[in-house]
Design a protein around this motif. Sequence first.
Motif, PDB file in Angstrom:
ATOM      1  N   GLY A 319      -5.989 -79.110  43.466  1.00 25.04           N
ATOM      2  CA  GLY A 319      -6.583 -78.205  42.497  1.00 25.04           C
ATOM      3  C   GLY A 319      -8.023 -77.844  42.840  1.00 25.04           C
ATOM      4  N   GLN A 320      -8.722 -78.784  43.502  1.00 24.06           N
ATOM      5  CA  GLN A 320     -10.137 -78.548  43.780  1.00 24.06           C
ATOM      6  C   GLN A 320     -10.330 -77.651  44.993  1.00 24.06           C
ATOM      7  OE1 GLN A 320     -11.994 -79.589  41.551  1.00 24.06           O
ATOM      8  NE2 GLN A 320     -11.931 -81.783  41.162  1.00 24.06           N
ATOM      9  N   LEU A 321      -9.302 -77.535  45.810  1.00 23.81           N
ATOM     10  CA  LEU A 321      -9.489 -76.826  47.070  1.00 23.81           C
ATOM     11  C   LEU A 321      -9.910 -75.380  46.853  1.00 23.81           C
ATOM     12  CD1 LEU A 321      -6.656 -78.242  49.323  1.00 23.81           C
ATOM     13  CD2 LEU A 321      -9.010 -78.972  49.066  1.00 23.81           C
ATOM     14  N   ALA A 322      -9.293 -74.744  45.860  1.00 26.14           N
ATOM     15  CA  ALA A 322      -9.635 -73.349  45.593  1.00 26.14           C
ATOM     16  C   ALA A 322     -11.098 -73.236  45.193  1.00 26.14           C
ATOM     17  CB  ALA A 322      -8.744 -72.806  44.484  1.00 26.14           C
ATOM     18  N   LEU A 323     -11.523 -74.167  44.349  1.00 25.28           N
ATOM     19  CA  LEU A 323     -12.912 -74.161  43.901  1.00 25.28           C
ATOM     20  C   LEU A 323     -13.855 -74.367  45.084  1.00 25.28           C
ATOM     21  CD1 LEU A 323     -14.715 -73.981  41.477  1.00 25.28           C
ATOM     22  CD2 LEU A 323     -14.484 -76.435  41.148  1.00 25.28           C
ATOM     23  N   ILE A 324     -13.458 -75.260  45.980  1.00 21.20           N
ATOM     24  CA  ILE A 324     -14.288 -75.518  47.154  1.00 21.20           C
ATOM     25  C   ILE A 324     -14.425 -74.252  47.996  1.00 21.20           C
ATOM     26  CG2 ILE A 324     -14.368 -76.746  49.346  1.00 21.20           C
ATOM     27  CD1 ILE A 324     -13.072 -79.104  47.879  1.00 21.20           C
ATOM     28  N   LEU A 325     -13.309 -73.601  48.203  1.00 20.47           N
ATOM     29  CA  LEU A 325     -13.369 -72.373  49.000  1.00 20.47           C
ATOM     30  C   LEU A 325     -14.275 -71.348  48.342  1.00 20.47           C
ATOM     31  CD1 LEU A 325      -9.852 -71.618  50.451  1.00 20.47           C
ATOM     32  CD2 LEU A 325     -11.987 -71.986  51.644  1.00 20.47           C
ATOM     33  N   VAL A 390     -22.607 -79.443  51.667  1.00 22.73           N
ATOM     34  CA  VAL A 390     -21.786 -80.570  52.112  1.00 22.73           C
ATOM     35  C   VAL A 390     -21.554 -81.517  50.933  1.00 22.73           C
ATOM     36  CG1 VAL A 390     -21.755 -82.614  53.591  1.00 22.73           C
ATOM     37  CG2 VAL A 390     -22.542 -80.436  54.508  1.00 22.73           C
ATOM     38  N   LEU A 391     -22.629 -81.793  50.199  1.00 27.33           N
ATOM     39  CA  LEU A 391     -22.509 -82.735  49.087  1.00 27.33           C
ATOM     40  C   LEU A 391     -21.657 -82.172  47.956  1.00 27.33           C
ATOM     41  CD1 LEU A 391     -26.072 -84.194  49.087  1.00 27.33           C
ATOM     42  CD2 LEU A 391     -23.952 -85.442  49.339  1.00 27.33           C
ATOM     43  N   LEU A 392     -21.863 -80.901  47.656  1.00 26.77           N
ATOM     44  CA  LEU A 392     -21.075 -80.298  46.580  1.00 26.77           C
ATOM     45  C   LEU A 392     -19.593 -80.344  46.938  1.00 26.77           C
ATOM     46  CD1 LEU A 392     -20.972 -78.740  43.922  1.00 26.77           C
ATOM     47  CD2 LEU A 392     -21.134 -76.643  45.216  1.00 26.77           C
ATOM     48  N   THR A 393     -19.291 -79.994  48.164  1.00 28.22           N
ATOM     49  CA  THR A 393     -17.900 -80.029  48.607  1.00 28.22           C
ATOM     50  C   THR A 393     -17.336 -81.441  48.467  1.00 28.22           C
ATOM     51  OG1 THR A 393     -18.649 -78.467  50.256  1.00 28.22           O
ATOM     52  CG2 THR A 393     -16.420 -79.221  50.453  1.00 28.22           C
ATOM     53  N   ARG A 394     -18.143 -82.430  48.854  1.00 27.53           N
ATOM     54  CA  ARG A 394     -17.672 -83.804  48.771  1.00 27.53           C
ATOM     55  C   ARG A 394     -17.373 -84.186  47.329  1.00 27.53           C
ATOM     56  NH1 ARG A 394     -21.575 -88.443  50.684  1.00 27.53           N
ATOM     57  NH2 ARG A 394     -22.201 -88.580  48.525  1.00 27.53           N
ATOM     58  N   GLU A 395     -18.331 -83.859  46.434  1.00 29.36           N
ATOM     59  CA  GLU A 395     -18.141 -84.224  45.036  1.00 29.36           C
ATOM     60  C   GLU A 395     -16.874 -83.581  44.478  1.00 29.36           C
ATOM     61  OE1 GLU A 395     -20.465 -86.589  45.381  1.00 29.36           O
ATOM     62  OE2 GLU A 395     -21.144 -86.306  43.330  1.00 29.36           O
ATOM     63  N   LEU A 396     -16.678 -82.326  44.821  1.00 28.06           N
ATOM     64  CA  LEU A 396     -15.497 -81.637  44.308  1.00 28.06           C
ATOM     65  C   LEU A 396     -14.233 -82.241  44.890  1.00 28.06           C
ATOM     66  CD1 LEU A 396     -16.689 -77.927  44.418  1.00 28.06           C
ATOM     67  CD2 LEU A 396     -16.301 -79.341  42.410  1.00 28.06           C
ATOM     68  N   LEU A 397     -14.312 -82.598  46.137  1.00 25.48           N
ATOM     69  CA  LEU A 397     -13.138 -83.105  46.828  1.00 25.48           C
ATOM     70  C   LEU A 397     -12.709 -84.449  46.265  1.00 25.48           C
ATOM     71  CD1 LEU A 397     -11.616 -81.792  49.108  1.00 25.48           C
ATOM     72  CD2 LEU A 397     -12.867 -83.188  50.700  1.00 25.48           C
ATOM     73  N   ILE A 398     -13.674 -85.307  45.965  1.00 27.88           N
ATOM     74  CA  ILE A 398     -13.285 -86.619  45.458  1.00 27.88           C
ATOM     75  C   ILE A 398     -13.150 -86.598  43.943  1.00 27.88           C
ATOM     76  CG2 ILE A 398     -14.345 -87.843  47.372  1.00 27.88           C
ATOM     77  CD1 ILE A 398     -16.654 -88.506  45.616  1.00 27.88           C
ATOM     78  N   GLY A 399     -13.299 -85.432  43.381  1.00 27.45           N
ATOM     79  CA  GLY A 399     -13.060 -85.300  41.950  1.00 27.45           C
ATOM     80  C   GLY A 399     -14.160 -85.882  41.094  1.00 27.45           C
ATOM     81  N   ALA A 400     -15.375 -86.009  41.667  1.00 29.65           N
ATOM     82  CA  ALA A 400     -16.489 -86.507  40.862  1.00 29.65           C
ATOM     83  C   ALA A 400     -16.939 -85.401  39.919  1.00 29.65           C
ATOM     84  CB  ALA A 400     -17.633 -86.917  41.770  1.00 29.65           C
ATOM     85  N   PRO A 401     -17.461 -85.781  38.751  1.00 25.47           N
ATOM     86  CA  PRO A 401     -17.912 -84.734  37.831  1.00 25.47           C
ATOM     87  C   PRO A 401     -19.185 -84.080  38.370  1.00 25.47           C
ATOM     88  CG  PRO A 401     -18.452 -86.900  36.986  1.00 25.47           C
ATOM     89  CD  PRO A 401     -17.661 -87.127  38.221  1.00 25.47           C
ATOM     90  N   VAL A 402     -19.177 -82.764  38.410  1.00 29.82           N
ATOM     91  CA  VAL A 402     -20.363 -82.030  38.852  1.00 29.82           C
ATOM     92  C   VAL A 402     -20.866 -81.231  37.663  1.00 29.82           C
ATOM     93  CG1 VAL A 402     -21.256 -80.308  40.431  1.00 29.82           C
ATOM     94  CG2 VAL A 402     -19.492 -81.868  41.196  1.00 29.82           C
TER      95      VAL A 402
END
Lengths: 724, 254
Positions: A319-325, A390-402
């Motif tokens: 689900g996060q992949l789209a947001l990351i892109l 890089v950090l934002l992508t990581r947070e989104l990828l591991i599902g951390a709350p941003v």
Amino acid sequence: MTFRRRVRTIYGKELVDLLRDRRTLIAMIVVPIFLYPVLMLGSLQAITVQTQALGQRAIIVAGLGGADGPQAESLAHLQHEYDRIRALEPPAPRAENDLAAPTESAPSGGAAADADQTSAAPPLQLSWAPCGSVEEIEQRVRDRSAHVGLVFEEALTLSPDRRNLVRILYDREEPRSATAHARLEDVIARVAARINDERREALRLPPTYFDPFEVTATNLASPSSILGQILPLILVLMTITGAIYPAIDITAGERERGTLETILACPVPVIDLIVGKFLVVTTIAILGAALNLGSVCATVYFGGFNELIATAGQGIPYGQLALILLCLVPFAVLMSAIMMAVCSYARTFKEAQNYVTPVILAVLIPGGFAALPATELRGMMLVVPVGNMVLLTRELLIGAPVGTSELLTVLLSTTLYASAAVAVAAQVFGKESVVFADVESLRSTFDRRLIQPSPRPSLTMALVVTAVLFPAWFFLQSWMQSTRGAEDGIGALRRTFAAMPVMFVAAPALVAAYWKVNLRGAFCLGGASVGAWAGALLLGTSSWIVARELVVLQHNWFGMSDLAADSAAALERLLRDLSSVELVVMLGLIPAVCEEALFRGFLLGAMRSGVRKMTAIAVSAAVFAVFHFILAKLPVTFLLGALLGWVCWTTRSILPGVLIHFLHNSILTLSAAHREWFSFLPQPQEGAQDHLPAVVIVPAIALFTAGCVLIGRSAAKTAGGGAD
Amino acid sequence: MVVADNLVKSFPIAGGQKRAVDGLSFRVARGEIFGLLGPNGAGKTTTLRMLSGMILPTSGSARLAGYDVATQPFEVKRVLGFLTANTGLYLRLTPRELLQYFAELHGMDRPSARRRAEHLVDWLDMREFADIRCGSLSTGQRQRVNIGRVLVADPPVLVMDEPTLGLDVISNRLILDFIRRAGDEGKTILLSTHYLDEAEMLCDRIGFLHHGRLIAEGTLEELQQRTGLSRLSAIFLNLAAEGAESAAPAGAVS
Ligand SMILES: Nc1ncnc2c1ncn2[C@@H]1O[C@H](COP(=O)(O)OP(=O)(O)OP(=O)(O)O)[C@@H](O)[C@H]1O
Ligand SMILES: [Mg+2]
């Protein structure tokens, strides 16, 4: 033909042109689709095999005395006990692949290092390395001729009245030594547990006798997954590399092939060309990132590496992949623009490649730093280019709350850098001396002797200066806030406002002076008419009420976060400790002069040629608002910025704006610090967070409107109707 | 059709300005073929680029088909076809695509651009290679595509900077024929060249450029009369020597 149509035509052609190139296709499609899974499968298998091998191999134990001495005997005793436990255990139900141990079932991947005691005990092979002294043992562990050192204080005896003291010496940095240490600890723990059980049973005590607790702890965070660590950096790097080749081909390549002159002889503005080209580079960069992302996911999914890569068995958060892109879009824009600006200077493909190398290195530093597990997405890292992505992508990828404000800060700062880079790219690309570079072109940008005086900063200069100032200002503020104690709030405030003239005025002034820009023009320091001054006076005395009411409205509609309320209260307390003169100078005069000079004079002034009035005012107001960092203040700061922008644009001078800004800030801070001074005004009924009564608001709006009319009139007069 | 009035272009160089073009004035009438001649570095390319609206004059003005090159560069580019010998083609496009692309850049919508490209393919006899990528074409075929590109908007003015430089005999012939045919059709042509026989053969009038200044201008006969020499190459050398004496300081670093 319209701008849109031309850009579309150029975009379509360049995209086709690039996609027909073998090199683009290889870089974009073949690399991620083939090389990548192969690389990943290969290295993962290598890791698996290696861990298995580590678990299998005999552990070389360095100890005192020969193989038949008392110390070796004690170890043999331990091993004997361990083997006895293993024999008692039911055979392991799992079918394992017998890669390294044909006789026994092999342990799974990382089990050797941290097996919990409920799982089957793996076989243990030990070999003894005799030493004469503890120093020799240490030496052997250090030079890696032994995996661990083991010293029993006394010969091993398993009688209930004895505790065996065992020392293990190991090297944590050496994986085999660390693994061996973990194995030995595990062996001892298993033996101890077994002996405990036997003793308890002998006494007929219930199993709960020694274990009053049973604790199960569940680790909910999963940031340590390999996927979470590596993927963001890979993605960001792939987005960058995706931009490199097309950027070179489309700029230096075009010049090298002689088509640049042809295209410039066509009735197409350079800006259309660069926009079209730049969109193509961005498209390819994003496409490349998407393909890479897809390829990684497919590898993980079809390769069955889900558990090995992600912790807690979560797998990939699809689900996060789209947001990351989506977040990668401004980033791709930034990198494409940087690459295009750099490559535009080059005359040949080769030259462009040389220019790109240092850029990649410069990008790798913040990117690599951000990829370190300990780096967090907060403070300065929010605005570090590349690093924040890089950090934002990581947070989104591991599902951390941003948080929204973190997300916005990353996206807005990236957008700011991107627009500066786009402006640079456009200017470089369109520059005569670069396009028709018969002589050295890079020099003509920086060699002061080659620079022509100009009355006004270029848009590029203004955007680059602002884009550099933004993180610098952010760093400075966070630094001052982090160094100040609670009692030193005033000191931090003083330092902040002392830094403002340096950063907001001196820095742009220096840049402008170097590029021979007229300083009066750079900061729009022209005189203003009497009407404009009168209008400014009216606006300045009334705008604070309008702003205050807007804030109240905002709070009523959207609520006020505790954080915002706290910081507002803290500021108010601070303000009471300052003398009113200091208040007026620090919070009124300095920001009024500095911010008007930078945002209205330098930035808005630069947009006067070539940008439409509304766009220019909106952009400068947005930048002005973003510079204030606080999310809750964004709307009102933006509106104030837009008002001041309009005043400056209309009067062609920042001076009336300075007056408005000064009055606005001063009255607002004084009213917060010395509420009693304003007691002559009818007060809000319920408290500071409520609307003022209509007897105040209505006249204020009337004054405000009158001020606007006066300013609008003054423009019509001075410019003879030709202002807009 | 083309009017240059006291055109100046200086390039910033370390230690000052270099005047590549220094007060150039001339006129080219409608339908005339005007040749700019001059040694290397005389300022021919710079002049032609200014007249095509590609670079801005430092001072002075020029008009092409009534449009000011400094203030209306897009109108200028719309009525002009620009060709040089090393003009590149997009090698990964086919001639048909390329012509269509340039037609669209000149403001045609897609269907008319397609029709125009079709027409040029027929007219320039490019049918057999119209769908092969330009990268695989021979030099002669590429020159034909290039001519097609120049004619894509049927411009009344052609500007050519050394259009035959470094071409083989066949491609050379192709370009010269094209220039002659365009001249017969009444197009105004401004060309620079090093090949004096070409200039002799093609041009109605000739201007000699030296250190950014026009040191002589006229028909071949006028130039012959003025110098008393018959061959253009001799005239050229004579004028260049004369120019070197009289106009040397102007081109120097100021
Ligand atoms: N972009 C530029 N920057 C600096 N100097 C330039 C630039 N373009 C041309 N010049 C200089 O201006 C002078 C005239 O150049 P130009 O190319 O117009 O000459 P030309 O007559 O076309 O020469 P050639 O026969 O070699 O093509 C030369 O000395 C050249 O070095
Ligand atoms: Mg030339």
